[in-house]
Design an enzyme around this catalytic site. Sequence first.
Site, PDB file in Angstrom:
ATOM      1  N   LYS A 236       0.833  -1.202   0.000  1.00  0.00           N
ATOM      2  CA  LYS A 236       0.000   0.000   0.000  1.00  0.00           C
ATOM      3  C   LYS A 236       0.871   1.257   0.000  1.00  0.00           C
ATOM      4  CE  LYS A 236      -4.041  -1.933  -0.180  1.00  0.00           C
ATOM      5  NZ  LYS A 236      -5.076  -2.008   0.841  1.00  0.00           N
ATOM      6  N   ARG A 270      -4.166  -9.985   4.785  1.00  0.00           N
ATOM      7  CA  ARG A 270      -4.357 -10.111   3.335  1.00  0.00           C
ATOM      8  C   ARG A 270      -3.079  -9.614   2.657  1.00  0.00           C
ATOM      9  NH1 ARG A 270      -6.016  -6.990  -1.040  1.00  0.00           N
ATOM     10  NH2 ARG A 270      -7.266  -8.115  -2.611  1.00  0.00           N
TER      11      ARG A 270
END
Length: 288
Positions: A236, A270
Site C-alpha cells: 500500500k 491479506r
Amino acid sequence: MLSDSQTPQPVNAQPYSINCNGRLVQLDTPKIMGILNLTPDSFSDGGRFNTEKSALEQAGKLLNEGAEIIDIGPQSTRPNAEFLSSQEEIKRIGNIISQIKKEFPEALVSLDTFYAETVKFGFSEGIDMINDISGGQYDEKMFDTAAETKLPYILMHVNPSYETMHDKIRFEDITLEVNRYFSEKINTLLEKGVSDIILDPGFGFGKTVEDQMKMIDEVEYLGFRKFPLLIGISRKSFIYKPLGKSPLDINEETQKLHMKVLEQGAKILRVHDVAEARETLLQFLQKK
C-alpha cells in the site's frame, strides 16, 4: 446500534470461528489470505495471473507458502483502474474458482467483488467467503445476496461511491469514524441475517497517510470484539510513498507493521508476499 461514545475493548483474546460453506473455520490462530489478482492492470502484479493456468499455478504457490485463504480479484480497485461490469468480471473469472476448489480442496476461496451477481456466480462455483470493498454501497443487492448465500462477509470501510473511493478525507478521529461506519453496517447485516462478519478498516482507500498510521496504532480499538479483523496493508502507498520506495521494496517495513497488528488482535492478514507474512506470523506465535 452501538453508540459513538462506547469504547470498544481490545480484541486480542477473543476466540472467533466462521462458517465457510458448512466448514467451521477457527480463527484462534491468525490466517494468511493470499491475493490472486486476475487483472491486467493491478498496480504491482497486473497481467501475471490472468489465465487459468497461471492463476492455478499461483494459487498453488500461495498455499504452499502458507496461505489458507485465496482471495480472487477479477477487478482492480487501484486509482484510475479500468471499471468492469459484473458480466465482465464473471467472464474474467471463468473456471478459475472451480478449478482451484478441485485442485486444492483444502483451500478457502474468497471472492473480491462489489457486485451481487458476481457473488452469485462465485457461490455457484464454490467460494467460501465474500470480500466486498464497498460495504454494500456500490450494489444495493449485495447485503441481501450475502444473506442468501450465508457466506462470511468481509465488511470494509470505504467512501460511499465508486467515483469517490480514493478521495482523501482527513477525519477528526479516524478510529471513531471507522467504528461508527462498522456499527451502522453491522446492524444492517445482522438484521438481514448475515452473522459471520469480518471487519476490514480499509487501508489504502480514501485515507491520509497520517490517519492510516493512526489506525495501525489503534487496531485493537477497531471493531467491537464480536467480529474478527482483517488487515490489508500489502504494497500500500501509505507505506512506500513516504519512504520513496516502490511497492515491491517495502517487505521489511510491511512485516514490522504486520507484527504490530497481530499483537493487537488482527485475525487475517491479506497479503501478496505469503512466505514473508508466514514467517512474521510464526514469530508472533512463538512470542505468545
